[in-house]
Design an enzyme around this catalytic site. Sequence first.
Site, mmCIF file in Angstrom:
data_model
loop_
_atom_site.group_PDB
_atom_site.id
_atom_site.type_symbol
_atom_site.label_atom_id
_atom_site.label_comp_id
_atom_site.label_asym_id
_atom_site.label_seq_id
_atom_site.Cartn_x
_atom_site.Cartn_y
_atom_site.Cartn_z
ATOM 1 N N ARG A 223 22.854 -25.771 2.417
ATOM 2 C CA ARG A 223 24.010 -26.409 3.039
ATOM 3 C C ARG A 223 23.515 -27.167 4.268
ATOM 4 O O ARG A 223 23.040 -26.557 5.238
ATOM 5 C CB ARG A 223 25.030 -25.343 3.447
ATOM 6 C CG ARG A 223 26.245 -25.852 4.226
ATOM 7 C CD ARG A 223 27.096 -24.662 4.639
ATOM 8 N NE ARG A 223 28.303 -25.011 5.351
ATOM 9 C CZ ARG A 223 28.396 -25.153 6.677
ATOM 10 N NH1 ARG A 223 27.320 -24.990 7.447
ATOM 11 N NH2 ARG A 223 29.547 -25.436 7.253
ATOM 12 N N LEU A 224 23.581 -28.493 4.222
ATOM 13 C CA LEU A 224 23.149 -29.308 5.356
ATOM 14 C C LEU A 224 24.310 -29.392 6.344
ATOM 15 O O LEU A 224 25.256 -30.160 6.170
ATOM 16 C CB LEU A 224 22.711 -30.695 4.884
ATOM 17 C CG LEU A 224 21.569 -30.735 3.859
ATOM 18 C CD1 LEU A 224 21.181 -32.186 3.547
ATOM 19 C CD2 LEU A 224 20.346 -29.963 4.347
ATOM 20 N N ASP A 225 24.226 -28.573 7.379
ATOM 21 C CA ASP A 225 25.329 -28.411 8.332
ATOM 22 C C ASP A 225 25.493 -29.654 9.195
ATOM 23 O O ASP A 225 24.514 -30.200 9.723
ATOM 24 C CB ASP A 225 25.043 -27.190 9.227
ATOM 25 C CG ASP A 225 26.107 -26.986 10.276
ATOM 26 O OD1 ASP A 225 27.255 -26.704 9.899
ATOM 27 O OD2 ASP A 225 25.782 -27.130 11.471
ATOM 28 N N ALA A 226 26.747 -30.093 9.361
ATOM 29 C CA ALA A 226 27.100 -31.199 10.271
ATOM 30 C C ALA A 226 26.214 -32.423 10.061
ATOM 31 O O ALA A 226 25.915 -33.160 10.999
ATOM 32 C CB ALA A 226 27.012 -30.720 11.728
ATOM 33 N N ILE A 227 25.831 -32.668 8.812
ATOM 34 C CA ILE A 227 24.854 -33.717 8.516
ATOM 35 C C ILE A 227 25.360 -35.113 8.869
ATOM 36 O O ILE A 227 24.575 -36.008 9.212
ATOM 37 C CB ILE A 227 24.433 -33.636 7.026
ATOM 38 C CG1 ILE A 227 23.278 -34.596 6.699
ATOM 39 C CG2 ILE A 227 25.621 -33.880 6.103
ATOM 40 C CD1 ILE A 227 21.976 -34.197 7.299
#
Length: 564
Positions: A223-227
């Site tokens: 999960r690429l957070d705040a990408i």
Amino acid sequence: MQSQLAFLYGEERAPTLCREVIASFGFSDQTQGPKPFTNHWDQSDVWVITYGDSIQREPEPPLQVLKQFLDKHLLDVISGVHVLPFFPYSSDDGFAVINYAEVNSSLGDWQDIEALAQSYSLMADCVINHCSSRSLWFENFKKGSGVGSDFFFTASPEDDLSQVVRPRTSPLLRETETADGVKHVWCTFSHDQVDLDFRNPAVLLEFLSIIKLYMDKGVRIFRLDAIAFLWKVPGTDSLNLPQTHEVVRLIRTVAEHYRNDVVIITETNIPNRENLSYFGNANEAHLVYNFSLPPLLLHTLLSEDCSHLKTWLMSMPPAQHGTTYLNFIASHDGIGLRPAEGLLSDHELSQMVASIEGFGGKISWRALENGENRPYELNISLFDALKGTHAGEDDLAVGRFVCAHAIMLALEGIPAFYIHSLFATRNDYRRLENTSHNRSINRHQWQWQELLDALSEEGAHKAVFEQLQALIRLRRVQPAFHPNATQYTLHINDQVFAFWRQSADRRQSIFALHNISRNPQSISLTQLNLIATDNWRDLISGEVLSDIKVNIELGPYQCRWISN
């Protein structure tokens, strides 16, 4: 990969950077990528989202306790688990990472992570936009030497930052004393979450090595957070910039050549069209969060009107093979309102805010360019959010809550349950008071025995847990509920949310009917395209529909999955 690096850092630097990545990952001429447009999922995929310490039993490490609960109660119910950030952190319940290479010792260790990965598809967060101001990297930034000394994005207060879009009301720039004088560090979120500077390729290389470490420990889903906030350019909104999309494509290229079944998910809590752009041409995210679903479904059940939900569903493009949606209606964060912009009117949003406050929830705000504050997120446990309608609280909460999840389970995409939804957890006011953070209201920590007692005693906790498990088990064996199976919106009326799913081989059809109101609904089966030569029955109740020309009844919040 070289062309992707050239887009980010220029033709001259790209070959050297490419060789560094190849060497660090051990790639060679024999390295094979996955077959294009491959689905790494099917209808049996159902995920759970949880903190590592959502269930506790002293003195055992919480990650071991979590695995014991999943193995004992949900082994044949879920296929994957998303353990929210399990690293040492300084704030935001894990999303201000101090050290990306360690497991928080209060949760367990890497062996516990590897044990979860052996039994379930494991999702981990790559908190890539920012890290903790207490990290070694930021200490080195202040000293002006060592790893991290050039990892952080700085700007001048004189820069044009008026267009920057961010989900917080705090000042964007943090004044920081360094060995080289005062610098102003960009902070999209809080001043403890200092933003990283991906204009420096060393930052990208560092995160690629972090992703490799996680894959070596068994993580398959990232999960690429705040990408969306990753790449910043003063004078722009610094949101969804082309360079950000290129970084996602590069991460996917590298990761899926190291592990062919890896899955990349972008966490972009933004309006719907921008969110969908992270699919790229099936070459960016494998999955995008269906962020519009939670606020639209909540509005539907509070207003007892599914017209907006139907309009949205008709506008959603079918995901190409190799991509799909991640459907959720509750998470560790609140229910975001930005993804409902353009889908719900200001009046409807205000009405929803008022009802949630009436049910004991809190509202988080964001600052607009003109200085005005706008509601950004509803902070409340989902069970409390659905304990009534705009007319007020009633005694139909369990049925309404289960109906919401039946809809999620039937939609195109992979369903993900926040662990507290499985338990019908209520608002945690004590935790809210202790932290003074609105999101804490929905981040309860259960003690093992307390939870087992709640799930065994008659009441909402037990009813929800049992009913959701039954629905999940049903879903997992229906080819027509494959995440990429055909979906078509049906128009029954505004109190029945209905759609048709068909398996890829066209052998199974499911007509999913959901009464989203307190009132019984009567539906003529002639409104559905039930083939006369097939035998039809309701998967949920088991009722056989021998006459396909009669009316059927749906009680308040009743759901029917009619299949051949």
